[in-house]
Design an enzyme around this catalytic site. Structure first.
Site, PDB file in Angstrom:
ATOM      1  N   ASP A 129      29.939  -1.797  -6.973  1.00  0.00           N
ATOM      2  CA  ASP A 129      28.807  -2.163  -7.826  1.00  0.00           C
ATOM      3  C   ASP A 129      27.613  -2.511  -6.947  1.00  0.00           C
ATOM      4  O   ASP A 129      27.760  -2.845  -5.759  1.00  0.00           O
ATOM      5  CB  ASP A 129      29.167  -3.329  -8.748  1.00  0.00           C
ATOM      6  CG  ASP A 129      29.333  -4.641  -8.002  1.00  0.00           C
ATOM      7  OD1 ASP A 129      30.188  -4.689  -7.084  1.00  0.00           O
ATOM      8  OD2 ASP A 129      28.632  -5.623  -8.316  1.00  0.00           O
TER       9      ASP A 129
ATOM     10  N   GLU B  88      30.982  -7.573  -7.860  1.00  0.00           N
ATOM     11  CA  GLU B  88      30.686  -8.567  -6.822  1.00  0.00           C
ATOM     12  C   GLU B  88      29.260  -9.065  -6.920  1.00  0.00           C
ATOM     13  O   GLU B  88      28.990 -10.262  -6.769  1.00  0.00           O
ATOM     14  CB  GLU B  88      30.956  -7.968  -5.438  1.00  0.00           C
ATOM     15  CG  GLU B  88      30.935  -8.980  -4.303  1.00  0.00           C
ATOM     16  CD  GLU B  88      29.549  -9.255  -3.741  1.00  0.00           C
ATOM     17  OE1 GLU B  88      29.375 -10.273  -3.055  1.00  0.00           O
ATOM     18  OE2 GLU B  88      28.622  -8.441  -3.987  1.00  0.00           O
TER      19      GLU B  88
END
Length: 454
Positions: free
Chosen positions: A92, A156
């Protein structure tokens, strides 16, 4: 000098790595459906899973974690009796921010001035490619000497804790003898660095309300309390005159005893405008690695274009507090909340909500894995010795892994050196760093396996 077959193999694989990184960067995998559709993250997760299967990983799974994101897991079995190494990265990314400010499209990997530009190129899609390159080089030169687990996280950057909670609920999943977190970076390009500390983080949303609705500033201005002005007062209270973070009850005088960060170098790395002073006191290393730091990362206010002459009835902001090792993040959250409430003026109503949290981390750099990494960095960076630095950012999973697996050694390396400009516009990765760190990681796995046999 004897040729290094691992380095030669990695060099030959770089064109393929560039093509793969371009494919991965193309996914707009921001783990916030308000920014991009969730399908972008799902497609990126599927790509990562496919890459692991292609490399021969077993038990490849796309894990649905409690925050709604997906993490990708796989195991590459090593020789019988070999130690297990967990390799971490996240797919991500941060939002691209102002896409018009990018010199090339943020989700299109573009080569310019010897660097590869694109959102996630360094943080941390490049980190996943680093792992793949290291493993491919080993397979081409006698095989991977350890059992490898890979976990690629899907949220994250949001700090919503999906993988942490999943790991806590499935504690056998990520067990390993040592863990390599591929999400930090060298102190600067060409200087091999392990990260010894990470600051923790708490994220708060503060809202101030003063009126039932907006009012005409000419008719009511001067007596009616302006919520935006009240919020500005609150936020200003978080800094001393020199810009140091000031949260009542929170210590802000620790000293960093590792690598020095010269102020002139920091000004260049941070692209501070001429004549603008740095904030805070102490050394730069003290300020960014050893002390708390508050940042207003978002504020709701009327835009300049289309603004009306109105007194604002309500206003809100998101405040990030970075918390250094040695300070408890939960306690820092309580202190920050109390400070915001205390400094709200004029009896305005204030509401504070925590929306994210991660604890600080300190690695044991005296462990055998660090000796293996130091030797590996000499191979990846001939003529250079491993340096130890801190990092101001947070990787919440580190503390979860340390708590779940207290005997595991944790090392932090990666591609996010200062020139990478992670989280900013025009993020990029140095292909030379990707190549050298891939060589380093491959040698580390060999060195670590040998140390365990000895």
């Amino acid at each position: 000098m004897t040729a290094d077959p691992i380095a030669e193999t990695v060099a030959s694989l770089m064109p393929r790595a560039r093509a793969e990184l371009a494919e991965l960067v193309a996914f707009r995998s921001v783990a916030d459906p308000a920014v991009f559709p969730k399908s972008e993250c799902e497609a990126a997760a599927a790509w990562v899973a496919g890459a692991l299967r292609t490399e021969g990983f077993q038990d490849v799974a796309v894990l649905d974690t409690p925050d709604g994101s997906q993490s990708v897991y796989g195991v590459l079995p090593g020789p019988e009796g070999a130690p297990t190494v967990l390799l971490y990265a996240h797919y991500d990314v941060q939002p691209p921010l102002d896409e018009a400010a990018w010199l090339s499209p943020p989700f299109e990997l573009t080569e310019r001035d010897g660097r590869w530009y694109g959102r996630g190129a360094a943080d941390c899609k490049g980190g996943f490619l680093m792992h793949l390159l290291a493993l491919r080089a080993l397979k081409a030169n006698g095989g991977v000497p350890v059992t490898v687990k890979v976990i690629a996280e899907g949220s994250e950057e949001q700090g919503t804790g999906g993988l942490e909670r999943y790991a806590e609920a499935h504690p056998d999943l990520l067990t390993a003898d040592t863990i390599v977190i591929g999400d930090t970076g060298n102190f600067r390009v060409g200087l091999p660095t392990v990260t010894a500390t990470l600051r923790g983080m708490t994220l708060l949303r503060v809202r101030v309300d003063t009126l039932e609705g907006n009012l005409h500033s000419g008719q009511f201005g001067g007596a009616a309390p302006d919520a935006l002005a009240a919020l500005i007062r609150v936020l200003d209270s978080l800094r001393a005159e020199d810009g140091s973070t000031r949260v009542e009850g929170l210590a802000a005088d620790a000293v960093w005893e590792g690598l020095d960060y010269p102020e002139a170098d920091f000004r260049t790395d941070a692209k501070v405008l001429d004549g603008v002073e740095l904030i805070g006191d102490g050394t730069v290393s003290d300020r960014i690695w050893a002390r708390p730091s508050v940042t207003v990362i978002g504020i709701d206010a009327p835009p300049v274009v289309g603004a009306t002459p109105s007194i604002q009835a309500g206003a809100r902001a998101t405040v990030s507090l970075r918390v250094p090792p040695g300070q408890d993040t939960a306690e820092a959250t309580k202190l920050l909340t109390a400070h915001l409430e205390k400094h709200t003026p004029w009896g305005a109503r204030v509401a504070v909500e925590q929306i994210g949290q991660g604890s600080a981390f300190r690695a044991d750099t005296s462990s055998p894995a660090y000796a293996a990494m130091a030797e590996a960095m000499r191979a990846g960076y001939p003529g250079q010795e491993m340096q130890t630095a801190g990092q101001g950012g947070s990787i919440p999973l580190c503390n979860t892994l340390a708590a779940l697996y207290p005997s595991a050694e944790i090392l932090l390396i990666g591609l996010s050196e200062p020139a990478a400009q992670i989280h900013a516009v025009n993020e990029s990765v140095s292909p030379e760093e990707l190549e050298r760190l891939s060589v380093t990681e491959a040698h580390f796995l060999v060195n670590y396996a040998e140390s365990k046999r000895g």
